[in-house]
Write an enzyme that holds these catalytic residues in place. Structure first.
Site, PDB file in Angstrom:
ATOM      1  N   SER A 109      29.058  38.222  38.994  1.00 21.97           N
ATOM      2  CA  SER A 109      29.434  39.304  39.910  1.00 21.97           C
ATOM      3  C   SER A 109      28.433  40.441  39.777  1.00 21.97           C
ATOM      4  O   SER A 109      28.094  40.843  38.660  1.00 21.97           O
ATOM      5  CB  SER A 109      30.829  39.826  39.576  1.00 21.97           C
ATOM      6  N   ASN A 143      28.115  32.857  43.826  1.00 22.43           N
ATOM      7  CA  ASN A 143      28.817  34.129  44.003  1.00 22.43           C
ATOM      8  C   ASN A 143      28.148  34.905  45.149  1.00 22.43           C
ATOM      9  O   ASN A 143      27.328  34.348  45.871  1.00 22.43           O
ATOM     10  CB  ASN A 143      28.739  34.932  42.690  1.00 22.43           C
ATOM     11  N   MET A 157      34.235  45.591  44.430  1.00 18.11           N
ATOM     12  CA  MET A 157      35.592  45.781  43.907  1.00 18.11           C
ATOM     13  C   MET A 157      35.562  46.081  42.405  1.00 18.11           C
ATOM     14  O   MET A 157      36.289  46.947  41.931  1.00 18.11           O
ATOM     15  CB  MET A 157      36.443  44.522  44.142  1.00 18.11           C
ATOM     16  N   ASN A 183      29.072  43.463  40.458  1.00 11.17           N
ATOM     17  CA  ASN A 183      29.802  44.730  40.466  1.00 11.17           C
ATOM     18  C   ASN A 183      30.304  45.206  39.108  1.00 11.17           C
ATOM     19  O   ASN A 183      30.982  46.209  39.023  1.00 11.17           O
ATOM     20  CB  ASN A 183      30.977  44.638  41.444  1.00 11.17           C
ATOM     21  N   THR A 184      29.998  44.465  38.059  1.00  9.91           N
ATOM     22  CA  THR A 184      30.267  44.944  36.700  1.00  9.91           C
ATOM     23  C   THR A 184      28.898  45.142  36.055  1.00  9.91           C
ATOM     24  O   THR A 184      28.131  44.185  35.949  1.00  9.91           O
ATOM     25  CB  THR A 184      31.108  43.914  35.903  1.00  9.91           C
ATOM     26  N   LYS A 233      30.191  29.977  37.068  1.00 12.25           N
ATOM     27  CA  LYS A 233      29.875  30.428  38.431  1.00 12.25           C
ATOM     28  C   LYS A 233      28.596  31.252  38.410  1.00 12.25           C
ATOM     29  O   LYS A 233      28.504  32.228  37.667  1.00 12.25           O
ATOM     30  CB  LYS A 233      31.032  31.252  38.995  1.00 12.25           C
ATOM     31  N   ASN A 280      31.249  43.799  49.132  1.00 11.65           N
ATOM     32  CA  ASN A 280      32.266  44.348  48.228  1.00 11.65           C
ATOM     33  C   ASN A 280      31.669  44.792  46.895  1.00 11.65           C
ATOM     34  O   ASN A 280      30.701  44.222  46.408  1.00 11.65           O
ATOM     35  CB  ASN A 280      33.398  43.324  48.005  1.00 11.65           C
ATOM     36  N   LYS A 292      43.419  37.747  43.194  1.00 11.81           N
ATOM     37  CA  LYS A 292      42.901  38.122  41.864  1.00 11.81           C
ATOM     38  C   LYS A 292      43.961  38.010  40.778  1.00 11.81           C
ATOM     39  O   LYS A 292      43.673  37.660  39.648  1.00 11.81           O
ATOM     40  CB  LYS A 292      42.379  39.557  41.897  1.00 11.81           C
ATOM     41  N   GLY A 343      29.670  35.695  53.026  1.00 13.10           N
ATOM     42  CA  GLY A 343      29.829  35.256  54.405  1.00 13.10           C
ATOM     43  C   GLY A 343      28.557  34.618  54.952  1.00 13.10           C
ATOM     44  O   GLY A 343      27.667  34.209  54.188  1.00 13.10           O
ATOM     45  N   PHE A 348      36.195  43.854  39.731  1.00 13.37           N
ATOM     46  CA  PHE A 348      37.223  43.159  38.935  1.00 13.37           C
ATOM     47  C   PHE A 348      38.496  43.999  38.777  1.00 13.37           C
ATOM     48  O   PHE A 348      39.018  44.168  37.651  1.00 13.37           O
ATOM     49  CB  PHE A 348      36.703  42.775  37.548  1.00 13.37           C
TER      50      PHE A 348
HETATM   51  C1  LIG Z   1      36.146  40.930  48.442  1.00 12.42           C
HETATM   52  C2  LIG Z   1      35.580  39.859  47.563  1.00 12.42           C
HETATM   53  C3  LIG Z   1      35.928  39.825  46.227  1.00 12.42           C
HETATM   54  C4  LIG Z   1      35.415  38.838  45.403  1.00 12.42           C
HETATM   55  N1  LIG Z   1      35.796  38.810  44.103  1.00 12.42           N
HETATM   56  C5  LIG Z   1      35.341  37.809  43.303  1.00 12.42           C
HETATM   57  C6  LIG Z   1      35.764  37.730  41.969  1.00 12.42           C
HETATM   58  O1  LIG Z   1      36.573  38.522  41.498  1.00 12.42           O
HETATM   59  N2  LIG Z   1      35.254  36.729  41.203  1.00 12.42           N
HETATM   60  C7  LIG Z   1      34.374  35.804  41.684  1.00 12.42           C
HETATM   61  O2  LIG Z   1      33.966  34.901  40.954  1.00 12.42           O
HETATM   62  N3  LIG Z   1      33.969  35.863  42.970  1.00 12.42           N
HETATM   63  C8  LIG Z   1      34.432  36.838  43.778  1.00 12.42           C
HETATM   64  N4  LIG Z   1      34.018  36.886  45.083  1.00 12.42           N
HETATM   65  C9  LIG Z   1      33.014  35.902  45.550  1.00 12.42           C
HETATM   66  C10 LIG Z   1      33.658  34.724  46.237  1.00 12.42           C
HETATM   67  O3  LIG Z   1      34.472  33.996  45.352  1.00 12.42           O
HETATM   68  C11 LIG Z   1      32.575  33.777  46.807  1.00 12.42           C
HETATM   69  O4  LIG Z   1      31.830  33.231  45.744  1.00 12.42           O
HETATM   70  C12 LIG Z   1      31.631  34.495  47.746  1.00 12.42           C
HETATM   71  O5  LIG Z   1      32.323  35.430  48.547  1.00 12.42           O
HETATM   72  C13 LIG Z   1      30.903  33.516  48.660  1.00 12.42           C
HETATM   73  O6  LIG Z   1      31.806  32.835  49.497  1.00 12.42           O
HETATM   74  P1  LIG Z   1      32.076  33.289  51.027  1.00 12.42           P
HETATM   75  O7  LIG Z   1      30.741  33.495  51.677  1.00 12.42           O
HETATM   76  O8  LIG Z   1      32.872  32.156  51.606  1.00 12.42           O
HETATM   77  O9  LIG Z   1      32.853  34.559  50.966  1.00 12.42           O
HETATM   78  C14 LIG Z   1      34.525  37.866  45.930  1.00 12.42           C
HETATM   79  C15 LIG Z   1      34.171  37.918  47.281  1.00 12.42           C
HETATM   80  C16 LIG Z   1      34.696  38.880  48.099  1.00 12.42           C
HETATM   81  C17 LIG Z   1      34.316  38.895  49.551  1.00 12.42           C
END
Ligand SMILES: Cc1cc2nc3c(=O)[nH]c(=O)nc-3n(C[C@H](O)[C@H](O)[C@H](O)COP(=O)(O)O)c2cc1C
Length: 361
Positions: free
Chosen positions: A179, A248, A118, A181-182, A219, A116, A71, A273, A120
């Site tokens: 996201s 995302n 989180m 989460n905001t 995104k 998650n 991040k 995932g 930001f």
């Molecule tokens: C713990 C965590 C934090 C993430 N934080 C962000 C973020 O700050 N900004 C963002 O655009 N995507 C964030 N993502 C999303 C990932 O960039 C990705 O788009 C999403 O996890 C799908 O890919 P994956 O299935 O390979 O994890 C986050 C994902 C995880 C698991």
């Protein structure tokens, strides 16, 4: 095999502690002379079949690290050395902020997934910009979002501040409006909000990095309705941004092996995932049908293997990104996906991965 041992140790900790331990170790190791060289020698990707030009950049591999892991732009060189063709840092906000209260990151092991919220957590755009300004080897995209205290009505100015700070030092920029989460961030995906936001960021990039043509991507969430996906695709074409990242994390909880009561107990957040794989691929296919090869598409969401990456590329993605699978499969994953992709390029009778883009769209 070795990672299985480390994973046993790491998974004994909470997901966020394991995350911090991993990043902390990578950061320390990066300072030890020769370590990045060694990682590059062990895991680096250098295969002419995977080299490609995209976003005006020369990439050694189409497999990148998705946003959210690095991040604050602290360890991108280590991830680059592990064989990622590019690393997306962020999400960074104009103001430093702590994110949501802990616990806010969970493993759903049976589903090879993460949940998650989180929110930001990051040190702010100025801090990330200072780190990116140093000489570096790894190609880095800067993903920006809205600060939590900023209401949507003032979102444009907030994104513009981050864009002005980061554009001079980034290889590409991403506007993150997806996201979960905001609070109310995803409302910015509505075209009437998105238009001034993207235009504002485009102008900020031009002001801050004149003559550099820093590509801008958007995104999007996997939870959008098909009509909204089409509307966003049309807007992206109209405003001539470089591309779209699909996707995302999802707020959906469908199709999980983890018992519903356990999932519910974890609370709100974005799921990533394996369970995201199908929906992210669908969104990518929909985008490709709408835009053809007029926009660069980046596939993300549930990519765990070379086969998954190959499917996304054939569905129209030029680049792919990984996050959750790295937690389950360890640091050799980017190089393993890359070698599997290179094999598939040859098996398909191609000389380079770029020949596979959109062949199954
Ligand atoms: C713990 C965590 C934090 C993430 N934080 C962000 C973020 O700050 N900004 C963002 O655009 N995507 C964030 N993502 C999303 C990932 O960039 C990705 O788009 C999403 O996890 C799908 O890919 P994956 O299935 O390979 O994890 C986050 C994902 C995880 C698991």
């Amino acid at each position: 095999m070795i990672y299985r041992f480390f994973r046993f140790f790491l998974f004994a900790f909470s997901a966020e502690t394991a995350h911090r331990l991993t990043l902390g170790s990578l950061r320390l190791l990066s300072y030890v002379p020769g370590v990045l060289w060694l990682l590059r020698a062990l895991f680096g990707v250098s295969d002419p079949r995977l080299r490609l030009r995209a976003l005006g950049l020369d990439l050694a591999s189409p497999v990148g690290l998705a946003a959210g892991l690095d991040k604050d732009a602290e360890v991108f060189e280590a991830f680059g050395a592990l064989g990622f063709g590019f690393v997306e840092i962020g999400t960074v906000t104009s103001l430093a902020q702590p994110g949501n209260p802990q616990p806010r990151l969970f493993r759903l092991r049976r589903d090879r997934a993460l949940l998650n919220r989180m929110g930001f957590n990051n040190h702010g755009a100025a801090a990330a910009a200072a780190r990116l300004a140093r000489p570096r080897r790894t190609l880095v995209g800067a993903n920006i979002g809205r600060s939590k205290v900023t209401p949507n009505e003032a979102a444009v100015a907030d994104y513009v501040t981050s864009a002005e700070l980061l554009a001079p030092h980034a290889d590409y920029m991403v506007v993150n409006v997806s996201s979960p989460n905001t609070p109310s961030l995803r409302e910015l995906q509505a075209v009437e909000s998105l238009r001034p936001l993207i235009s504002g960021v485009q102008q900020a990039i031009e002001r801050a990095a004149p003559g550099r043509a820093v590509p801008l991507l958007l995104k999007v969430a996997p939870d959008l309705h098909d009509d909204d996906i089409d509307a966003i695709a049309d807007l992206a074409l109209e405003l001539r941004i470089a591309g779209i990242i699909a996707t995302n994390t999802t707020i959906g909880r469908g199709g999980l092996q983890t018992p519903p009561s356990e999932v519910e107990a974890l609370g709100s957040g974005g799921l990533s995932g394996a369970p995201l794989k199908e929906r992210s691929l669908q969104v990518l296919r929909r985008l490709r049908r709408r835009v053809g090869d007029r926009l660069l598409l980046v596939g993300a969401g549930g990519i765990e293997t070379a086969e998954d990456a190959w499917d996304r590329i054939r569905a129209g993605a030029t680049l792919v990104q990984v996050y959750s699978a790295l937690v389950y499969d360890g640091p050799s994953l980017p190089s393993r996906i890359a070698s599997g992709l290179a094999e598939r390029v040859s098996r398909a009778g191609l000389s380079n991965i770029s020949g596979a883009i959109g062949t199954d769209a």
